[in-house]
Design an enzyme around this catalytic site. Sequence first.
Site, PDB file in Angstrom:
ATOM      1  N   LYS A 152      27.983  62.312  44.257  1.00 48.61           N
ATOM      2  CA  LYS A 152      27.354  61.897  42.993  1.00 48.61           C
ATOM      3  C   LYS A 152      26.326  62.951  42.522  1.00 48.61           C
ATOM      4  CE  LYS A 152      29.863  58.271  43.121  1.00 48.61           C
ATOM      5  NZ  LYS A 152      29.608  56.867  43.317  1.00 48.61           N
TER       6      LYS A 152
HETATM    7  C1  PLP Z   1      29.912  55.527  43.692  1.00 47.99           C
HETATM    8  C2  PLP Z   1      29.998  54.393  42.762  1.00 47.99           C
HETATM    9  C3  PLP Z   1      29.512  53.125  43.100  1.00 47.99           C
HETATM   10  C4  PLP Z   1      29.037  52.771  44.472  1.00 47.99           C
HETATM   11  O1  PLP Z   1      28.073  53.594  44.989  1.00 47.99           O
HETATM   12  P1  PLP Z   1      27.873  53.703  46.576  1.00 47.99           P
HETATM   13  O2  PLP Z   1      26.595  54.448  46.705  1.00 47.99           O
HETATM   14  O3  PLP Z   1      29.046  54.454  47.115  1.00 47.99           O
HETATM   15  O4  PLP Z   1      27.791  52.320  47.125  1.00 47.99           O
HETATM   16  C5  PLP Z   1      29.567  52.129  42.126  1.00 47.99           C
HETATM   17  N1  PLP Z   1      30.075  52.355  40.905  1.00 47.99           N
HETATM   18  C6  PLP Z   1      30.566  53.559  40.557  1.00 47.99           C
HETATM   19  C7  PLP Z   1      31.102  53.751  39.176  1.00 47.99           C
HETATM   20  C8  PLP Z   1      30.558  54.613  41.480  1.00 47.99           C
HETATM   21  O5  PLP Z   1      31.071  55.791  41.141  1.00 47.99           O
END
Ligand code: PLP
Length: 397
Positions: free
Chosen positions: A196
């Site tokens: 991310k």
């Molecule tokens: C990555 C992601 C999540 C979840 O995040 P985590 O930190 O992996 O629990 C939720 N929604 C979207 C759109 C994501 O890309």
Amino acid sequence: MTARLAIDGGTPVRATLLPYGRQSVSDEDIRAVNDVLRSDWLTTGPKVSQFEKAFASFTGAKEAVAVSNGTAALHAAMYGAQIRPGDDVIVPAMTFAASANAAVYLGATPVFADVDSETLLIDPKSLESRLTKKTKVVVAVDYAGQPCDYGALRAITEKKKLTLIADACHALGGTYKKKPVGSLADLSTFSFHPVKPIATGEGGMITTDDPDVATRMRRFRNHGITTDHRERQEKGAWFYEMPDVGYNYRLTDIQCALGISQLTNVPAWTKRRQALAKKYDAAFSSMKGLKPLSVRSDVTHAYHLYVIQLDLEGLSADRNQIFQALRAENIGVNVHYIPVHLHPYYRKNFGTKEGMCPVAEKAFERILSLPMFATMTDDDAGDVITAMEKVLTHYSR
Ligand SMILES: *Cc1c(COP(=O)(O)O)cnc(C)c1O
């Protein structure tokens, strides 16, 4: 005559795999983490509120609440919105499953809305068609890093008195009409997973302008207890109460220190990904066999992902064959996402099926996410373009 594909025994475009996403950790980040490891607080210490303040300030929100991951952020946001069993939560079909799962955790029913065929963002018209008396919350997902049409969405949620949650896990650093992501909905959620926009290993954040909702979510991340360990130590007190049941969704000081340091890079990293996207855009505008998603003119796109749709009518291969051929060329393409309503869990428990979100379903058969991260070089992007050209030319009709 075209070059022999790596999948057919030819030489791959790259010698090693270029992943679709990757974190970047500097010596400064490592120093910040080291300092915490030598301090009195490994968790629930001063770095948590420091990270929250820095994050609120960056996103223009009044409050930010740190939690253990992006899914916990969605769970806490839905708890903050006071979702109860029997409520409907509208979620776009084209997202990561967690956007919908968080509603299930609270006993609510996810109702899937279709997306726009050019941006794959929630389609306000489809959303309106899903509204009932049971609707309580709308989740807007800033898919790939492009902020949704918040003007249109807010007009609907304000009229119907619904809570608007932005799943902004892709979009940190983006803007809508010059306003930063994180200040566009009633609640916005973020993830700090290594692929991310910033990384803390695992990590998440919720932003809001409502201090009461923020207090509720801070309790929720700490078992539902009114004070945390540090607040009690500062007051020399032992007493605490648990007015509601919560979870242990705390983010450690070690992770918050990393987050504070990572956050300073967001403007430069976003610019870099935008420059890479421009390079892709320029190459793909004249290439046959694919089309990048479109970008609205009133946003700045954070480009967590760079997604293209294949022109299957002009190709003699399907998405999976193209995917395999690109992987053989050592291009780490990926697919985001299988429409959530098509997962066996939702089919079985919520009766969802094919045909409910036809635009998302059709797009799913055509999408590929290409490598996109701030430390990618221009040569890396060049390899992606070369491999796309090589593979699509081979399979063109
Ligand atoms: C990555 C992601 C999540 C979840 O995040 P985590 O930190 O992996 O629990 C939720 N929604 C979207 C759109 C994501 O890309």
